[in-house]
Design a protein around this motif. Structure first.
Motif, PDB file in Angstrom:
ATOM      1  N   VAL A  40       2.290  -1.375 -11.540  1.00  0.00           N
ATOM      2  CA  VAL A  40       2.557  -2.385 -10.515  1.00  0.00           C
ATOM      3  C   VAL A  40       3.706  -3.282 -10.957  1.00  0.00           C
ATOM      4  O   VAL A  40       4.629  -3.581 -10.183  1.00  0.00           O
ATOM      5  N   LEU A 100      10.433   3.201   7.484  1.00  0.00           N
ATOM      6  CA  LEU A 100      10.682   3.529   8.890  1.00  0.00           C
ATOM      7  C   LEU A 100      12.046   4.193   9.061  1.00  0.00           C
ATOM      8  O   LEU A 100      12.197   5.169   9.788  1.00  0.00           O
ATOM      9  N   GLU A 119       4.401   6.924   0.186  1.00  0.00           N
ATOM     10  CA  GLU A 119       3.095   6.350  -0.144  1.00  0.00           C
ATOM     11  C   GLU A 119       3.264   5.072  -0.937  1.00  0.00           C
ATOM     12  O   GLU A 119       2.682   4.037  -0.622  1.00  0.00           O
ATOM     13  N   VAL A 122       4.717   2.189   1.103  1.00  0.00           N
ATOM     14  CA  VAL A 122       3.759   1.566   2.026  1.00  0.00           C
ATOM     15  C   VAL A 122       2.858   0.601   1.251  1.00  0.00           C
ATOM     16  O   VAL A 122       2.681  -0.557   1.638  1.00  0.00           O
ATOM     17  N   ILE A 123       2.306   1.073   0.133  1.00  0.00           N
ATOM     18  CA  ILE A 123       1.358   0.233  -0.613  1.00  0.00           C
ATOM     19  C   ILE A 123       2.062  -0.937  -1.301  1.00  0.00           C
ATOM     20  O   ILE A 123       1.515  -2.041  -1.370  1.00  0.00           O
ATOM     21  N   TYR A 127       1.229  -4.818  -0.978  1.00  0.00           N
ATOM     22  CA  TYR A 127       1.019  -5.697  -2.140  1.00  0.00           C
ATOM     23  C   TYR A 127       1.833  -6.983  -1.981  1.00  0.00           C
ATOM     24  O   TYR A 127       1.343  -8.082  -2.253  1.00  0.00           O
ATOM     25  N   ILE A 129       2.851  -8.341   0.843  1.00  0.00           N
ATOM     26  CA  ILE A 129       2.245  -9.160   1.908  1.00  0.00           C
ATOM     27  C   ILE A 129       1.022  -9.891   1.362  1.00  0.00           C
ATOM     28  O   ILE A 129       0.835 -11.081   1.585  1.00  0.00           O
ATOM     29  N   CYS A 156       5.145  -7.949  13.655  1.00  0.00           N
ATOM     30  CA  CYS A 156       4.694  -6.560  13.862  1.00  0.00           C
ATOM     31  C   CYS A 156       4.743  -6.200  15.341  1.00  0.00           C
ATOM     32  O   CYS A 156       5.128  -5.079  15.699  1.00  0.00           O
ATOM     33  N   LEU A 160       6.625  -3.079  16.979  1.00  0.00           N
ATOM     34  CA  LEU A 160       5.935  -2.072  17.802  1.00  0.00           C
ATOM     35  C   LEU A 160       6.587  -1.955  19.179  1.00  0.00           C
ATOM     36  O   LEU A 160       6.745  -0.858  19.711  1.00  0.00           O
ATOM     37  N   LEU A 163       9.684   0.068  18.679  1.00  0.00           N
ATOM     38  CA  LEU A 163       9.379   1.499  18.525  1.00  0.00           C
ATOM     39  C   LEU A 163       9.040   2.125  19.872  1.00  0.00           C
ATOM     40  O   LEU A 163       9.452   3.244  20.175  1.00  0.00           O
TER      41      LEU A 163
ATOM     42  N   HIS B  96      -3.148   2.909   6.949  1.00  0.00           N
ATOM     43  CA  HIS B  96      -2.111   3.180   5.943  1.00  0.00           C
ATOM     44  C   HIS B  96      -2.469   4.386   5.075  1.00  0.00           C
ATOM     45  O   HIS B  96      -1.589   5.148   4.690  1.00  0.00           O
ATOM     46  N   VAL B  99      -1.316   7.510   6.603  1.00  0.00           N
ATOM     47  CA  VAL B  99       0.109   7.777   6.372  1.00  0.00           C
ATOM     48  C   VAL B  99       0.261   8.455   5.019  1.00  0.00           C
ATOM     49  O   VAL B  99       0.968   9.447   4.878  1.00  0.00           O
ATOM     50  N   LEU B 100      -0.458   7.939   4.021  1.00  0.00           N
ATOM     51  CA  LEU B 100      -0.353   8.475   2.664  1.00  0.00           C
ATOM     52  C   LEU B 100      -0.840   9.917   2.618  1.00  0.00           C
ATOM     53  O   LEU B 100      -0.223  10.782   2.000  1.00  0.00           O
ATOM     54  N   ASN B 118       4.830   8.042  11.626  1.00  0.00           N
ATOM     55  CA  ASN B 118       4.557   7.161  10.495  1.00  0.00           C
ATOM     56  C   ASN B 118       4.996   5.723  10.737  1.00  0.00           C
ATOM     57  O   ASN B 118       4.335   4.792  10.303  1.00  0.00           O
ATOM     58  N   GLU B 119       6.129   5.552  11.426  1.00  0.00           N
ATOM     59  CA  GLU B 119       6.641   4.190  11.640  1.00  0.00           C
ATOM     60  C   GLU B 119       5.581   3.339  12.317  1.00  0.00           C
ATOM     61  O   GLU B 119       5.259   2.240  11.876  1.00  0.00           O
ATOM     62  N   THR B 120       5.027   3.864  13.408  1.00  0.00           N
ATOM     63  CA  THR B 120       4.047   3.101  14.164  1.00  0.00           C
ATOM     64  C   THR B 120       2.808   2.835  13.320  1.00  0.00           C
ATOM     65  O   THR B 120       2.243   1.739  13.360  1.00  0.00           O
ATOM     66  N   VAL B 122       2.595   2.541  10.045  1.00  0.00           N
ATOM     67  CA  VAL B 122       2.873   1.519   9.030  1.00  0.00           C
ATOM     68  C   VAL B 122       2.797   0.132   9.668  1.00  0.00           C
ATOM     69  O   VAL B 122       2.121  -0.767   9.164  1.00  0.00           O
ATOM     70  N   ILE B 123       3.463  -0.039  10.804  1.00  0.00           N
ATOM     71  CA  ILE B 123       3.526  -1.369  11.426  1.00  0.00           C
ATOM     72  C   ILE B 123       2.176  -1.761  12.031  1.00  0.00           C
ATOM     73  O   ILE B 123       1.768  -2.924  11.956  1.00  0.00           O
ATOM     74  N   LEU B 124       1.454  -0.799  12.584  1.00  0.00           N
ATOM     75  CA  LEU B 124       0.137  -1.118  13.127  1.00  0.00           C
ATOM     76  C   LEU B 124      -0.799  -1.581  12.009  1.00  0.00           C
ATOM     77  O   LEU B 124      -1.571  -2.537  12.177  1.00  0.00           O
ATOM     78  N   ASP B 126       0.127  -3.075   9.312  1.00  0.00           N
ATOM     79  CA  ASP B 126       0.582  -4.433   8.997  1.00  0.00           C
ATOM     80  C   ASP B 126       0.042  -5.436  10.021  1.00  0.00           C
ATOM     81  O   ASP B 126      -0.314  -6.567   9.664  1.00  0.00           O
ATOM     82  N   TYR B 127       0.008  -5.015  11.283  1.00  0.00           N
ATOM     83  CA  TYR B 127      -0.510  -5.898  12.342  1.00  0.00           C
ATOM     84  C   TYR B 127      -1.991  -6.203  12.100  1.00  0.00           C
ATOM     85  O   TYR B 127      -2.437  -7.346  12.233  1.00  0.00           O
ATOM     86  N   CYS B 156      -4.366  -2.977  -3.416  1.00  0.00           N
ATOM     87  CA  CYS B 156      -3.058  -2.317  -3.505  1.00  0.00           C
ATOM     88  C   CYS B 156      -2.776  -1.881  -4.938  1.00  0.00           C
ATOM     89  O   CYS B 156      -2.236  -0.787  -5.167  1.00  0.00           O
ATOM     90  N   GLU B 159      -4.516   1.298  -5.592  1.00  0.00           N
ATOM     91  CA  GLU B 159      -3.825   2.426  -4.934  1.00  0.00           C
ATOM     92  C   GLU B 159      -2.579   2.820  -5.728  1.00  0.00           C
ATOM     93  O   GLU B 159      -2.292   4.011  -5.895  1.00  0.00           O
ATOM     94  N   LEU B 160      -1.828   1.808  -6.174  1.00  0.00           N
ATOM     95  CA  LEU B 160      -0.589   2.104  -6.917  1.00  0.00           C
ATOM     96  C   LEU B 160      -0.906   2.788  -8.247  1.00  0.00           C
ATOM     97  O   LEU B 160      -0.207   3.708  -8.668  1.00  0.00           O
ATOM     98  N   LEU B 163      -1.688   6.343  -7.424  1.00  0.00           N
ATOM     99  CA  LEU B 163      -0.464   7.111  -7.145  1.00  0.00           C
ATOM    100  C   LEU B 163       0.275   7.435  -8.442  1.00  0.00           C
ATOM    101  O   LEU B 163       0.800   8.532  -8.617  1.00  0.00           O
TER     102      LEU B 163
END
Lengths: 341, 341
Positions: A40, A100, A119, A122-123, A127, A129, A156, A160, A163, B96, B99-100, B118-120, B122-124, B126-127, B156, B159-160, B163
């Motif tokens: 990290v 994106l 991946e 995204v994560i 982190y 945020i 967001c 959206l 998009l 998310h 997506v991964l 994927n774009e949507t 990721v942002i969804l 985040d929302y 996070c 997850e990192l 990964l």
């Protein structure tokens, strides 16, 4: 400020105070991202390079000063925390935007998604945020957390909506501004609003600072659209093609299509589709569009809009008394139009 | 609770209270996600289908009840808000994660990334996170925001770390549990901790509830590893191959490799690599591994670990007085081991 405009001599003490505040902001960001997990820590080290001109923390500090934060002492820890929070939110959007856009490089460094895969990007964005929200929740008042939460939702929602409208060549002006307001203006407004709030601004001043920030953010984006379409014609054709391929519709194009009668509009949409499909490789079409934009005065119209937004931004500062910081906010707004990139 | 274990008659009033609380939680989530933008509203409607058994909100409500929240009246709005917050955070991680994993389907519906790109997704995601933080910041105390921020960072980081260790066939047990703690246990712990805190639990009770949740979350994941490796040998071989292809190392495998001498270990790693590369299509190797796992008692060892975690979870409830809710938390912990999937 440095790299944005030349600072008159009388503003130099303020500038020194802002620079010290930005250094403290950097330290605060580093502390917020600190992790015992080497994987990290390495990623956060890499993402530090994405910090550019720190425009958003600069706005927090200037708004704080304009609202009365004393600048004969270092910026208060609360103001610096807010500055770090907004920059962390901004960094998170950059990391996720790169996923994106499938971007390979940002500010001279490889993007996280290119180097480590989507991946990780995204994560890592998540982190950043989480670190922003966590830092914000350590402030004495809960109000900044509420505002950052609300603005992040607006951000967001703007993405959206964009998009959803990708490849919509008939995007209307109202939706264009709705996207802009969410994607860009809301966070810039929050920077100014929160800086003022932490420094003890009145509700009227806080509302004025929010409006100032939103208008400056919008003007910046509109001016970006204009800059995309001015300069060397071959370069402009390429940029236009790249934007269209990404499904990005700019304000001059919206004006152009709106100014045409139905048959010409149909023709113009056909040309735009051809450019979009070729991604700018077909110069004949994109050159014709640039010429046509001039005939409907569409670039001039967008420039007028940007100028109006800058005027509105400066007028919104009226509730604040005269101060070096208010003067600087005015100069920053003007610089949106005079910058060459 | 429903679908997890059969509820004894004396717990039925509590169960009714929890169900009412979960309905209120659903309403709260819908309200938190409400948007004037049709594109956003449609996506949020779609993502609602991802809500499964609402295990996390159930834990919030049970912990609240165990800490003294009265259950002759509907669950308080603060408890319900916390329940909605943790479910929103969980939903964001699901979006998310898809997506991964490049997943196409979740709970019988198409995933967002498969349907909209994927774009949507990721942002969804985040929302959803932003909505969770925003809702949390409307609680009277700021403490839940701090805890949710910290736990999201832990999530996070887990997850990192995972990964970073993908395809590391020599993953050690300490790192396995570090990943588990961040990815799964921290949020489950926070559900119990926050439910208790909002209901006025003592610091000792809050710490016990956090520990209970973390141990239950860990036990669940370890038991998942065990279930992946028990049952019909052909199916197990396929699952093993799929897990290995995704770079997922399970606790029984770690035990197995640790129990072998150096030459056998080298051989086993070779076989694992072969299965990983074939993704489970090569049955000969994966069958041999399943047989070898039995020889080192590696599945039994993981089962013992899961049992120990469940015991620790139940012991952690000691600071709470006897109550139907505490009894139910104990039954839930036991159900982690007795479930067949």
């Amino acid at each position: 400020m440095k790299g944005v405009f030349d600072v008159p001599a009388e503003l130099e003490p303020l500038q020194a105070w802002v620079f010290a505040g930005l250094e403290a902001t950097t330290d605060q960001i580093d502390a917020a991202l600190a992790s015992d997990i080497p994987a990290v820590a390495t990623l956060c080290k890499h993402v530090e390079r994405f910090r550019g001109k720190m425009l958003r923390p600069t706005l927090v500090l200037l708004a704080g000063s304009a609202a009365g934060a004393p600048h004969d002492v270092p910026a208060s820890s609360d103001l610096v925390k807010i500055a770090a929070v907004v920059e962390l939110v901004h960094m998170a959007t950059l990391v996720h935007d790169d996923v994106l856009d499938e971007a390979d490089a940002r500010r001279g460094g490889q993007t996280i998604n290119h180097q480590r895969g989507n991946e990780t990007a995204v994560i890592l964005g998540d982190y950043l945020i989480a670190a922003a929200y966590h830092l914000c929740s350590t402030l004495p008042s809960q109000e900044p957390s509420r505002i950052i939460g609300r603005v992040s939702m607006e951000l967001c929602a703007g993405e959206l909506l964009q998009l959803e409208n990708r490849d919509n060549l008939s995007l209307d002006e109202a939706t264009y501004f709705e996207i802009l307001e969410g994607k860009t203006a809301a966070l810039v407004g929050a920077c100014c609003l929160l800086g003022g709030m932490v420094a003890g601004a009145t509700p009227e001043q806080v509302a004025g600072l929010d409006r100032y920030g939103r208008r400056v953010g919008s003007a910046f984006q509109v001016q970006d659209d204009v800059l995309d379409l001015t300069g060397d014609e071959a370069v402009v054709g390429k940029t236009l093609g790249r934007d269209l391929k990404k499904g990005k519709i700019t304000l001059p194009l919206i004006h152009h299509l709106g100014a045409l009668d139905a048959p010409s509009r149909g023709q113009a949409l056909g040309a735009l589709e051809a450019v979009s499909e070729s991604g700018g490789d077909d110069d004949s079409h994109s050159g014709a569009i640039v010429t046509a934009l001039a005939e409907t005065d569409s670039i001039a119209s967008a420039t007028t809009t940007a100028q109006r937004l800058v005027d509105e931004a400066k007028n919104a500062l009226a509730p604040l008394g005269a101060s070096p910081a208010r003067q600087t906010l005015g100069l920053l707004a003007d610089a949106v139009l005079t910058r060459d990139r």
